[in-house]
Structures are given as C-alpha cells and as structure tokens.
Design an enzyme around this catalytic site. Structure first.
Site, short mmCIF file in Angstrom:
data_model
loop_
_atom_site.label_atom_id
_atom_site.label_comp_id
_atom_site.label_asym_id
_atom_site.label_seq_id
_atom_site.Cartn_x
_atom_site.Cartn_y
_atom_site.Cartn_z
N ASP A 49 51.98 26.35 -22.64
CA ASP A 49 52.16 27.80 -22.53
C ASP A 49 52.64 28.19 -21.14
O ASP A 49 52.03 27.84 -20.12
CB ASP A 49 50.84 28.50 -22.84
CG ASP A 49 51.02 30.00 -22.96
OD1 ASP A 49 51.41 30.47 -24.03
OD2 ASP A 49 50.76 30.70 -21.95
N ARG A 50 53.72 28.93 -21.10
CA ARG A 50 54.35 29.31 -19.84
C ARG A 50 53.50 30.29 -19.05
O ARG A 50 53.32 30.18 -17.83
CB ARG A 50 55.73 29.93 -20.10
CG ARG A 50 56.82 28.93 -20.48
CD ARG A 50 56.61 28.21 -21.79
NE ARG A 50 56.49 29.16 -22.91
CZ ARG A 50 55.97 28.85 -24.09
NH1 ARG A 50 55.45 27.64 -24.31
NH2 ARG A 50 55.91 29.76 -25.07
N THR A 51 52.95 31.29 -19.74
CA THR A 51 52.13 32.29 -19.06
C THR A 51 50.89 31.67 -18.44
O THR A 51 50.51 31.98 -17.30
CB THR A 51 51.74 33.41 -20.04
OG1 THR A 51 52.90 34.19 -20.35
CG2 THR A 51 50.69 34.34 -19.43
N CYS A 84 62.84 32.55 -25.27
CA CYS A 84 61.54 32.77 -24.63
C CYS A 84 61.80 33.41 -23.28
O CYS A 84 62.41 32.79 -22.40
CB CYS A 84 60.77 31.46 -24.45
SG CYS A 84 59.21 31.67 -23.55
N ASN A 85 61.35 34.65 -23.12
CA ASN A 85 61.58 35.36 -21.86
C ASN A 85 60.84 34.71 -20.70
O ASN A 85 61.41 34.49 -19.63
CB ASN A 85 61.13 36.82 -22.01
CG ASN A 85 62.02 37.62 -22.93
OD1 ASN A 85 62.97 38.26 -22.50
ND2 ASN A 85 61.72 37.60 -24.23
N THR A 86 59.56 34.38 -20.92
CA THR A 86 58.74 33.84 -19.83
C THR A 86 59.28 32.50 -19.33
O THR A 86 59.20 32.21 -18.13
CB THR A 86 57.28 33.68 -20.29
OG1 THR A 86 56.84 34.87 -20.94
CG2 THR A 86 56.37 33.41 -19.10
N ALA A 87 59.86 31.71 -20.22
CA ALA A 87 60.40 30.40 -19.83
C ALA A 87 61.52 30.53 -18.81
O ALA A 87 61.82 29.57 -18.08
CB ALA A 87 60.89 29.65 -21.06
N LYS A 166 52.15 35.35 -32.80
CA LYS A 166 52.08 33.88 -32.72
C LYS A 166 51.11 33.30 -33.73
O LYS A 166 51.27 32.16 -34.18
CB LYS A 166 51.70 33.44 -31.30
CG LYS A 166 52.84 33.51 -30.30
CD LYS A 166 52.43 32.96 -28.95
CE LYS A 166 53.55 33.02 -27.92
NZ LYS A 166 54.66 32.10 -28.21
N CYS A 195 59.54 40.04 -24.73
CA CYS A 195 58.91 38.82 -25.24
C CYS A 195 59.50 38.61 -26.62
O CYS A 195 59.63 39.57 -27.39
CB CYS A 195 57.39 38.96 -25.31
SG CYS A 195 56.59 37.53 -26.09
#
Length: 232
Positions: A49-51, A84-87, A166, A195
């Site tokens: 998980d990126r976050t 994936c925005n966070t990636a 998710k 997201c």
C-alpha cells in the site's frame, strides 16, 4: 507517427485497472477490432500500500513498482501509465528504472485544469496523496490552489476508499464520497477525483461544479499517444 503499445502498471487496485482499460476502449475511435491500440496490462495487487508507506507505517512499494515497470518494458510497452494517483509519489523512481516514458496522470490532469481556467479545486484523495503533495506540486506551480477536506471528512474519504470501493462495497464508497464532495464543492471551482477508487463511483453529474477525473484524462491521452495522434 507510428502506433505505440500502451503499458498499464495495474493492481492498485484491480478494479481501477479494469476501469481504466474499459475507458481506453471506449475512448478509442474504432469501427472494428483492428482499430484499437495494443495494450499490455501487468496487474500486480502485491504492490504494498502506497499510502501506508508514505505515512510511515507500511512496507516500501518501490521494489514491486520497479519490477512491474520493467516487466512491461520487457513485454514491449512503448510507454507506461498507472491507474493509481498515490503511486505517482514514486514516479521519479519508476521512470529512472526504465527507458520508455512514464506518462504522468498527475501532470496531465494539472494541464487539463489549467486549460479549463480553474484557479481553486477541491481534492478527494488518500492521505498519502495529500501528505505526499502529489497534486499540490503539479498545481501550485501553475498558480492553482487546492482545497482539501477537514480531518473528520478526510477520515470518511479513507473509509470510502478502503472499506468501500476496495472492499467491493461500491454503495458505501459512493455515499461517503458524495457527502464529503458536497461540502468541498462549496469552496471550489471544480473537484479532482484524486484516487482511482473515487473515479469508480463518482460521476460528473453528481456535483454542481466540474468533476475532473484523472482516469478520463489519462485514458484520452493514452489513446492519442498509442494511435500516433500526439507525441510525448
């Protein structure tokens, strides 16, 4: 210009990856199967998980991201996109590991917002995207300000993403995100679905201000690059 092969670095999450593939197909001006671009999807849900990593309480996703990007390159992708925005917090690391271009969903979305003439936009995104300044950097350099939910509402956004979309509960995700979005639109000229899980359940007609969907933006750009209509 010659046609190019799209590489999708997916699995973050799988539903968002499938959603991006569908959008690319729908946005392609095709009259027959052969008019569609070639697409290679590497769906790797084992990427940590990126976050969680950005917030300091999870394993490093970079090794899996790099491995995934290289697999796409080995399979013949001419450029890569990530649903994936966070990636995109790790975009520089990923780009330095491969030869082909990583086309940033964040930068493409920032360009679109600038073209729309918006000066202040709301952001619905993970804690990691917000803390990592993923959109802030791209927008502030263009003179565009960002409004984010308060702490309580941001908690609802995270619940909508992780316990809603998710987890397969799209109805819960949509309900919570709409609640926060309705508040955010009062102080924004537009809302970014920042997201990919937000993109799955919120649609343009849900709000009184424009909903800027990075998934649509990157799908449109990918089609044009793949068909040779535009260059990098």
């Amino acid at each position: 210009m010659p046609e190019r092969v799209i590489g999708i670095l997916g699995g973050m999450g799988p539903l968002a990856t499938a959603d991006l593939f569908r959008r690319i197909v729908e946005k392609t001006p095709a009259k027959r199967d052969q008019d569609h671009p070639r697409i290679i999807i590497y769906n790797n849900p084992k990427i940590p998980d990126r976050t969680a990593f950005i917030l300091g309480n999870g394993p490093d996703p970079r090794p899996e991201l790099i491995t995934s990007a290289r697999k796409l390159e080995e399979c013949g992708a001419d450029f890569i996109i990530m649903p994936c925005n966070t990636a995109h917090f790790f975009a520089g690391t990923i780009q330095s590991s491969v030869i082909y271009p990583l086309v940033s969903m964040i930068e493409e979305t920032a360009k679109r917002i600038e073209e729309m003439g918006l000066r202040k936009v709301g952001l619905l995104a993970t804690d990691g995207t917000i803390k990592g300044m993923v959109y802030h950097r791209a927008l502030l350099k263009r003179g565009i300000h960002i409004a984010v939910p308060n702490k309580k509402d941001q908690g609802l956004v995270m619940k909508a993403i992780y316990e809603g979309v998710k987890a397969g509960n799209l109805e819960l995700g949509r309900e919570l995100l709409l609640k926060v979005a309705k508040k955010l639109e009062r102080r924004s000229e537009g809302i970014i679905a920042g997201c990919t899980e937000v993109s799955v359940v919120l649609k343009p007609g849900d709000l009184t201000v424009p909903l800027i969907d990075p998934m649509d933006v990157i799908a449109e750009r990918a089609v044009k690059l793949a068909l040779g209509v535009e260059d990098f």
